[in-house]
Design a protein around this motif. Sequence first.
Motif, mmCIF file in Angstrom:
data_model
loop_
_atom_site.group_PDB
_atom_site.id
_atom_site.type_symbol
_atom_site.label_atom_id
_atom_site.label_comp_id
_atom_site.label_asym_id
_atom_site.label_seq_id
_atom_site.Cartn_x
_atom_site.Cartn_y
_atom_site.Cartn_z
ATOM 1 N N ARG A 18 -7.289 30.295 44.485
ATOM 2 C CA ARG A 18 -7.685 29.095 45.247
ATOM 3 C C ARG A 18 -7.776 29.421 46.743
ATOM 4 O O ARG A 18 -8.725 29.016 47.404
ATOM 5 C CB ARG A 18 -6.693 27.972 44.985
ATOM 6 N N ASP A 19 -6.792 30.162 47.248
ATOM 7 C CA ASP A 19 -6.821 30.565 48.664
ATOM 8 C C ASP A 19 -8.063 31.408 48.959
ATOM 9 O O ASP A 19 -8.700 31.236 50.002
ATOM 10 C CB ASP A 19 -5.564 31.361 49.031
ATOM 11 N N VAL A 22 -11.114 29.072 49.188
ATOM 12 C CA VAL A 22 -11.133 28.313 50.445
ATOM 13 C C VAL A 22 -11.527 29.229 51.605
ATOM 14 O O VAL A 22 -12.357 28.868 52.451
ATOM 15 C CB VAL A 22 -9.772 27.623 50.688
ATOM 16 N N ARG A 26 -14.767 28.985 54.060
ATOM 17 C CA ARG A 26 -14.630 28.958 55.529
ATOM 18 C C ARG A 26 -15.571 29.978 56.182
ATOM 19 O O ARG A 26 -16.204 29.688 57.195
ATOM 20 C CB ARG A 26 -13.197 29.234 55.949
ATOM 21 N N GLU A 133 -14.092 19.799 54.730
ATOM 22 C CA GLU A 133 -13.247 20.983 54.682
ATOM 23 C C GLU A 133 -13.467 21.701 53.357
ATOM 24 O O GLU A 133 -13.741 21.052 52.335
ATOM 25 C CB GLU A 133 -11.776 20.580 54.808
ATOM 26 N N VAL A 135 -11.386 22.940 51.209
ATOM 27 C CA VAL A 135 -10.487 22.507 50.146
ATOM 28 C C VAL A 135 -11.005 21.230 49.480
ATOM 29 O O VAL A 135 -10.812 21.026 48.276
ATOM 30 C CB VAL A 135 -9.042 22.356 50.669
ATOM 31 N N VAL A 138 -13.619 22.267 46.846
ATOM 32 C CA VAL A 138 -12.978 22.835 45.652
ATOM 33 C C VAL A 138 -12.321 21.726 44.839
ATOM 34 O O VAL A 138 -12.494 21.645 43.613
ATOM 35 C CB VAL A 138 -11.957 23.933 46.030
ATOM 36 N N ASP A 139 -11.590 20.836 45.503
ATOM 37 C CA ASP A 139 -10.924 19.743 44.794
ATOM 38 C C ASP A 139 -11.920 18.796 44.143
ATOM 39 O O ASP A 139 -11.673 18.278 43.049
ATOM 40 C CB ASP A 139 -10.010 18.964 45.740
ATOM 41 N N ARG A 142 -13.136 20.428 40.984
ATOM 42 C CA ARG A 142 -12.062 20.375 39.978
ATOM 43 C C ARG A 142 -11.960 18.989 39.369
ATOM 44 O O ARG A 142 -11.835 18.835 38.153
ATOM 45 C CB ARG A 142 -10.720 20.744 40.599
#
Length: 149
Positions: A18-19, A22, A26, A133, A135, A138-139, A142
């Motif tokens: 996940r990191d 992100v 970025r 952002e 994240v 990604v969220d 999901r």
Amino acid sequence: MSDTSSDAAPERGHAQGRDDAVAFLRRLGAAGAPATVLVVMLDQVGDPSVSPDDAVEDVLRARLEPLIRSTDLLRLIGPGEFVLIVPSGVNAAGAALIDRVRGVAALPVDASDGSWSLAVRVGVSSFDAEREEPVVAVDAARADARGGR
């Protein structure tokens, strides 16, 4: 960029995936490049509290890897859950990629006890650094996958 292996514990490996996603978004955002974010989740048959085993994850990973280019990112971000990031931001590219992901998952898997297909849920979101952002993108993908899209 498609390496999904990790020497860390599975939970740490998922967090690292996940990191990585992100951080990749970025970098794309800093370069002004939009992206399409897909989350591919193995659809659990039976008890949803049972995590998919490594062999099934390996089958899905092997099916997804040929779909990616050197400019894309593929990471395992949860049990039976992969994120695929494609620099593009074009909705048509996202729809076509969803179809290809579903198609490769549905191909028969030959095993000693017969043939079967993977069942997956695919979620998608678009990323534009000027609007959100990483994240959040990604969220959103999901959440879309968990909603059964």
